[in-house]
Design a protein around this motif. Sequence first.
Motif, PDB file in Angstrom:
ATOM      1  N   THR A 110       0.672   5.387   1.213  1.00 30.59           N
ATOM      2  CA  THR A 110      -0.069   6.308   2.058  1.00 30.59           C
ATOM      3  C   THR A 110       0.694   7.621   2.177  1.00 30.59           C
ATOM      4  OG1 THR A 110      -1.209   6.515   4.172  1.00 30.59           O
ATOM      5  CG2 THR A 110       0.955   5.489   4.224  1.00 30.59           C
ATOM      6  N   ASN A 134      -8.928  12.421   5.633  1.00 32.56           N
ATOM      7  CA  ASN A 134      -7.624  11.816   5.356  1.00 32.56           C
ATOM      8  C   ASN A 134      -7.608  11.372   3.908  1.00 32.56           C
ATOM      9  OD1 ASN A 134      -6.787  12.015   8.014  1.00 32.56           O
ATOM     10  ND2 ASN A 134      -7.665  10.032   8.548  1.00 32.56           N
ATOM     11  N   GLU A 135      -6.433  11.271   3.368  1.00 30.30           N
ATOM     12  CA  GLU A 135      -6.333  10.697   2.031  1.00 30.30           C
ATOM     13  C   GLU A 135      -6.237   9.191   2.190  1.00 30.30           C
ATOM     14  OE1 GLU A 135      -3.748  11.184  -1.991  1.00 30.30           O
ATOM     15  OE2 GLU A 135      -4.021  12.852  -0.634  1.00 30.30           O
ATOM     16  N   SER A 136      -7.003   8.469   1.415  1.00 26.97           N
ATOM     17  CA  SER A 136      -7.035   7.020   1.564  1.00 26.97           C
ATOM     18  C   SER A 136      -5.755   6.388   1.037  1.00 26.97           C
ATOM     19  CB  SER A 136      -8.244   6.436   0.834  1.00 26.97           C
ATOM     20  OG  SER A 136      -8.179   6.738  -0.534  1.00 26.97           O
ATOM     21  N   ASP A 137      -5.435   5.230   1.587  1.00 26.88           N
ATOM     22  CA  ASP A 137      -4.283   4.468   1.115  1.00 26.88           C
ATOM     23  C   ASP A 137      -4.577   3.950  -0.286  1.00 26.88           C
ATOM     24  OD1 ASP A 137      -3.291   4.886   3.617  1.00 26.88           O
ATOM     25  OD2 ASP A 137      -3.663   2.847   4.333  1.00 26.88           O
ATOM     26  N   LYS A 138      -3.535   3.806  -1.052  1.00 29.18           N
ATOM     27  CA  LYS A 138      -3.661   3.207  -2.382  1.00 29.18           C
ATOM     28  C   LYS A 138      -3.100   1.798  -2.296  1.00 29.18           C
ATOM     29  CE  LYS A 138      -3.240   7.557  -4.829  1.00 29.18           C
ATOM     30  NZ  LYS A 138      -2.806   8.542  -3.862  1.00 29.18           N
ATOM     31  N   ALA A 149     -11.635   6.683   4.894  1.00 31.06           N
ATOM     32  CA  ALA A 149     -10.599   7.714   5.041  1.00 31.06           C
ATOM     33  C   ALA A 149     -11.050   9.104   4.598  1.00 31.06           C
ATOM     34  CB  ALA A 149      -9.340   7.293   4.301  1.00 31.06           C
ATOM     35  N   TYR A 206       0.834  -1.201   0.000  1.00 37.51           N
ATOM     36  CA  TYR A 206       0.000   0.000   0.000  1.00 37.51           C
ATOM     37  C   TYR A 206       0.870   1.252   0.000  1.00 37.51           C
ATOM     38  CZ  TYR A 206       0.930   0.275   5.025  1.00 37.51           C
ATOM     39  OH  TYR A 206       1.545   0.368   6.236  1.00 37.51           O
ATOM     40  N   ASP A 210     -11.061   0.792   5.526  1.00 35.04           N
ATOM     41  CA  ASP A 210     -10.117   1.883   5.769  1.00 35.04           C
ATOM     42  C   ASP A 210      -9.994   2.769   4.530  1.00 35.04           C
ATOM     43  OD1 ASP A 210      -8.094   3.380   7.078  1.00 35.04           O
ATOM     44  OD2 ASP A 210      -6.573   2.220   5.993  1.00 35.04           O
ATOM     45  N   ILE A 211     -10.017   2.169   3.363  1.00 36.26           N
ATOM     46  CA  ILE A 211      -9.918   2.923   2.111  1.00 36.26           C
ATOM     47  C   ILE A 211     -11.181   3.766   1.893  1.00 36.26           C
ATOM     48  CG2 ILE A 211      -9.679   2.711  -0.400  1.00 36.26           C
ATOM     49  CD1 ILE A 211      -7.204   1.835   1.182  1.00 36.26           C
TER      50      ILE A 211
END
Length: 165
Positions: A28, A120-124, A115, A26, A111-112
């Motif tokens: 982040t 928050n910016e979501s994880d990729k 976010a 991931y 979580d994605i």
Amino acid sequence: MKKSFIKILSITIFIFICCSLFLPQYETLTDGMMDDSFSFMSEYPNPDQSGGFFGGGYYTTFNGFGSTSAILNTVVSFFITIMLLNGRLSRKVLLFLFILMMITLLLSLLDIVIAPTFLNESDKLKIGFYALRVLELALFYFAYAELKRLHKTKIERSDLIDNFQ
């Protein structure tokens, strides 16, 4: 012959699962101070340096050792592989492990999705995340197929025994 093929295939899949932990899992947004972490792979500056909610920082990519979910799924895969190798498959244990795997997958995806709600910016998610999940599902498929085959042969044996009496 089929039993040895399933055993070799399950060991091979488990080795690939362990190798997928070294792939990027991931990406982040961080402060850029993560390069001393064992799970750190790479980072690049955030192109949006204007401040605001997502401004500044660095996009940091982590491997599977930075993800509790990936490590837990590898442990689940280890137990499935051990059950396939010694031939003692339990329907209840496989069902529990499958539910545990699905919960960790849903928590990762949740979580994605959540976010942006918390600004928050979501994880990729990266290739390692998907490789781990696909390989783990393949291992589950072989375990359930083997369990079904073992269950059928037990029923057939009991029918033969019942027919002789």
